[in-house]
Scaffold this motif. Structure first.
Motif, PDB file in Angstrom:
ATOM      1  N   THR A 199     -15.503   5.168 -24.678  1.00  0.00           N
ATOM      2  CA  THR A 199     -15.489   6.763 -24.774  1.00  0.00           C
ATOM      3  C   THR A 199     -15.985   6.926 -26.068  1.00  0.00           C
ATOM      4  N   PRO A 200     -16.257   8.388 -25.998  1.00  0.00           N
ATOM      5  CA  PRO A 200     -16.014   9.285 -27.236  1.00  0.00           C
ATOM      6  C   PRO A 200     -14.680  10.222 -27.642  1.00  0.00           C
ATOM      7  N   GLY A 201     -14.844  10.537 -28.702  1.00  0.00           N
ATOM      8  CA  GLY A 201     -14.589  11.497 -29.036  1.00  0.00           C
ATOM      9  C   GLY A 201     -13.164  10.623 -30.094  1.00  0.00           C
ATOM     10  N   PRO A 202     -11.681  11.459 -30.951  1.00  0.00           N
ATOM     11  CA  PRO A 202     -10.505  11.334 -30.973  1.00  0.00           C
ATOM     12  C   PRO A 202      -9.990   9.675 -30.860  1.00  0.00           C
TER      13      PRO A 202
ATOM     14  N   LYS B 208     -11.107   7.540 -28.905  1.00  0.00           N
ATOM     15  CA  LYS B 208     -11.527   6.586 -28.515  1.00  0.00           C
ATOM     16  C   LYS B 208     -11.619   5.322 -28.475  1.00  0.00           C
TER      17      LYS B 208
END
Length: 128
Positions: free
Chosen positions: A40-43, A45
């Motif tokens: 999953t993307p983002g901080p 993840k």
């Protein structure tokens, strides 16, 4: 040179289905292990092992993460160089970048993905 190229990603509504494909090339013979991962993307993840085939040459039954059991199916073509991931009854939580991996190395009897190869990944988005 070993290459893994994924295709089939895209957007789908919750409850829908997608099929991902991964073409593997460059191995002299079958890789020992082939599998699918997602991130999953983002901080915050998270990287998850979706499922894998432990012994590509034999008729080994794939192993799946609990989060996808009963909804996702991994299969390969007879030539052993295409790995599929059929995803059904998809949920928004399945949204991620999906990548395939292959390795000829084991550690303590388990597939060592860190010593193998991985594709660039394909985006899958499930909307509610």
């Amino acid at each position: 040179q070993v290459q893994l190229v994924e295709s089939g990603g895209g957007s789908v509504q919750a409850g829908g289905s997608l099929r991902l494909s991964c073409v593997v090339s460059g191995y002299k013979d079958y890789p020992v292990c082939m599998g699918w991962f997602r991130q999953t993307p983002g901080p915050g993840k998270v990287r998850e092992e979706v499922g894998f085939i432990d012994d590509v040459r034999s008729a080994t039954v794939p192993t799946y993460a609990d989060s996808v059991k009963g909804r996702f199916t991994i299969s390969k073509d007879n030539g052993g160089n295409i790995l599929y991931l059929d995803m059904h009854n998809m949920e928004p939580e399945d949204s991620a970048i999906y990548s395939c991996a292959a390795t000829n190395r084991r550690s303590y009897g388990r597939c060592n993905w860190g010593l193998g190869n991985r594709g660039q990944g394909t985006q899958v988005t499930v909307s509610s």
